[in-house]
Design a protein around this motif. Sequence first.
Motif, short mmCIF file in Angstrom:
data_model
loop_
_atom_site.label_atom_id
_atom_site.label_comp_id
_atom_site.label_asym_id
_atom_site.label_seq_id
_atom_site.Cartn_x
_atom_site.Cartn_y
_atom_site.Cartn_z
N TRP A 184 -6.73 7.80 -2.05
CA TRP A 184 -5.44 7.45 -2.63
C TRP A 184 -5.14 6.00 -2.26
O TRP A 184 -5.54 5.54 -1.19
CB TRP A 184 -4.32 8.35 -2.09
N VAL A 185 -4.44 5.29 -3.14
CA VAL A 185 -4.06 3.90 -2.84
C VAL A 185 -2.57 3.71 -3.09
O VAL A 185 -1.97 4.45 -3.86
CB VAL A 185 -4.84 2.87 -3.71
N THR A 186 -2.01 2.70 -2.42
CA THR A 186 -0.68 2.20 -2.80
C THR A 186 -0.89 0.78 -3.33
O THR A 186 -1.82 0.10 -2.92
CB THR A 186 0.29 2.12 -1.62
N SER A 187 -0.01 0.36 -4.23
CA SER A 187 -0.07 -1.04 -4.68
C SER A 187 1.32 -1.50 -5.07
O SER A 187 2.15 -0.72 -5.52
CB SER A 187 -1.02 -1.20 -5.86
N ARG A 188 1.53 -2.81 -4.90
CA ARG A 188 2.80 -3.41 -5.34
C ARG A 188 2.79 -3.61 -6.84
O ARG A 188 3.80 -4.01 -7.41
CB ARG A 188 2.99 -4.77 -4.65
N ASP A 189 1.67 -3.33 -7.48
CA ASP A 189 1.51 -3.66 -8.90
C ASP A 189 0.82 -2.49 -9.60
O ASP A 189 -0.26 -2.07 -9.18
CB ASP A 189 0.64 -4.93 -8.99
N GLU A 190 1.48 -1.97 -10.66
CA GLU A 190 0.97 -0.77 -11.32
C GLU A 190 -0.44 -0.99 -11.88
O GLU A 190 -1.31 -0.13 -11.74
CB GLU A 190 1.92 -0.39 -12.44
N ALA A 191 -0.67 -2.17 -12.47
CA ALA A 191 -1.98 -2.41 -13.10
C ALA A 191 -3.08 -2.41 -12.03
O ALA A 191 -4.19 -1.91 -12.28
CB ALA A 191 -1.95 -3.76 -13.83
N ARG A 192 -2.78 -2.94 -10.83
CA ARG A 192 -3.81 -2.96 -9.78
C ARG A 192 -4.08 -1.53 -9.28
O ARG A 192 -5.21 -1.19 -8.93
CB ARG A 192 -3.41 -3.90 -8.66
N GLY A 200 -12.51 4.63 -8.94
CA GLY A 200 -12.88 5.86 -8.26
C GLY A 200 -11.79 6.48 -7.41
O GLY A 200 -11.96 7.57 -6.86
N ALA A 201 -10.63 5.79 -7.29
CA ALA A 201 -9.53 6.40 -6.53
C ALA A 201 -9.04 7.63 -7.29
O ALA A 201 -9.04 7.66 -8.52
CB ALA A 201 -8.40 5.40 -6.35
N ASP A 202 -8.60 8.63 -6.53
CA ASP A 202 -8.10 9.86 -7.14
C ASP A 202 -6.69 9.64 -7.72
O ASP A 202 -6.37 10.11 -8.80
CB ASP A 202 -8.08 10.95 -6.06
N ARG A 203 -5.85 8.89 -6.96
CA ARG A 203 -4.48 8.62 -7.43
C ARG A 203 -4.02 7.28 -6.88
O ARG A 203 -4.48 6.82 -5.83
CB ARG A 203 -3.51 9.69 -6.93
N ALA A 204 -3.07 6.66 -7.60
CA ALA A 204 -2.44 5.41 -7.13
C ALA A 204 -0.93 5.63 -7.09
O ALA A 204 -0.37 6.27 -7.98
CB ALA A 204 -2.78 4.26 -8.07
N PHE A 205 -0.29 5.10 -6.06
CA PHE A 205 1.16 5.25 -5.89
C PHE A 205 1.77 3.86 -5.73
O PHE A 205 1.11 2.93 -5.27
CB PHE A 205 1.47 6.06 -4.62
N GLU A 206 3.06 3.75 -6.07
CA GLU A 206 3.70 2.46 -5.82
C GLU A 206 3.90 2.29 -4.31
O GLU A 206 4.00 3.28 -3.57
CB GLU A 206 5.01 2.33 -6.59
N ALA A 207 3.92 1.03 -3.87
CA ALA A 207 4.04 0.75 -2.43
C ALA A 207 5.26 1.47 -1.88
O ALA A 207 6.34 1.42 -2.47
CB ALA A 207 4.15 -0.75 -2.21
N GLY A 208 5.10 2.18 -0.77
CA GLY A 208 6.21 2.84 -0.11
C GLY A 208 6.53 4.24 -0.63
O GLY A 208 7.39 4.92 -0.08
N ALA A 209 5.84 4.71 -1.68
CA ALA A 209 6.15 6.03 -2.27
C ALA A 209 5.80 7.15 -1.30
O ALA A 209 4.85 7.04 -0.52
CB ALA A 209 5.38 6.20 -3.57
#
Length: 322
Positions: A184-192, A200-209
């Motif tokens: 899983w990753v967090t990012s400050r940017d949805e596109a990233r 290959g990440a299973d899910r991406a979340f917004e930073a701090g979610a």
Amino acid sequence: MLAVTCTSQSATDPLSGLEVGERPEPVAPDGWTTVRLRTAALNHHDVWSLRGVGLPADRLPMVLGCDGAGIDDEGREVVVHAVVASPDWAGDETLDPRRSLLSEVHDGTLAEVVTVPRRNVVAKPAGLSWEHAACLPTAWLTAYRMLFTNAGVQPGGTVLVQGAAGGVATALVQLGAAAGLRMWVTSRDEARGEQAVALGADRAFEAGARMPERVDAVMETVGAATWSHSVNSLRPGGTIVISGATSGDAPAKAELTKIYFKQLRVVGSTMGTRTELERLTRFVVDAGVEPLVDSVLPLTRAREGFERMVAGTVSGKVVFTV
Ligand SMILES: NC(=O)c1ccc[n+]([C@@H]2O[C@H](COP(=O)([O-])OP(=O)(O)OC[C@H]3O[C@@H](n4cnc5c(N)ncnc54)[C@H](OP(=O)(O)O)[C@@H]3O)[C@@H](O)[C@H]2O)c1
């Protein structure tokens, strides 16, 4: 020879001390080898050096760069190991208190030629391209040690990576996914974040979610901005592996109470050993992992790569061809 050199340092204007130009070619001392570089790559470490972090001003001018691959003085295709241990050191090089990284004491890899101790090269597998080889020695090696030596996770376990697009973050996602970990990753940017899912990440979340469930391990390189979130996202007994603090090393809360009450492990991790670099090169070839490359530039245009990294717009690795 052409080289990218740090000639002065500024915490607020790091690119003011960056020079791309001619430097004397180094001569290898006894026990060292000369590597004629084919490719090199950029790391945040090079920006820290220009900001005056980790490189004392009395060592300038210094050729920058930790990542490189080329031909050694016996004509072999090699990947450079950037951790230079003391000559008499035996065992894990990263634990040598007198170790340095290339470009901290000895000139680095953003050049036509670099000299390194003979033990500081590993064979480049034939199936590994020059561009991908240059990505491995720093960010990818750091990610390898964080995940496979220090995190204590098993295939099927869930690992949260703070940040999605950086050199270390993309390496963590690609290596973890290839090894059967749920990344899983967090990012400050949805596109990233979406790009991390494509990698290959299973899910991406917004930073701090808030995470849908607590994770087994968190990979931390962002530091102050994400520290509390890392502590809160872990299951009891989970592990934070920290190898960097891009946003600063003084978080608003140290979270000491949560760390001991949840019995968390906080493990520092820095670079990796020569053996780990050999295993990493083998793993990426065998698993068919191709490091995400942000851009490929001739070394003469190195400044453009630095500008992108300082602006925070890099996705994966900036590679220079020599
Ligand atoms: N200990 C070691 O051996 C070692 C080795 C390599 C690197 N490092 C350190 O690890 C860090 C990352 O290195 P890198 O080469 O991967 O750098 P980079 O390519 O510039 O990576 C920046 C990353 O930080 C994330 N980030 C999230 N929040 C941030 C914030 N508030 N401010 C700045 N960045 C934020 C970005 O994620 P999003 O843009 O997706 O939000 C991105 O993934 C650096 O501090 C570096 O010095 C340490």
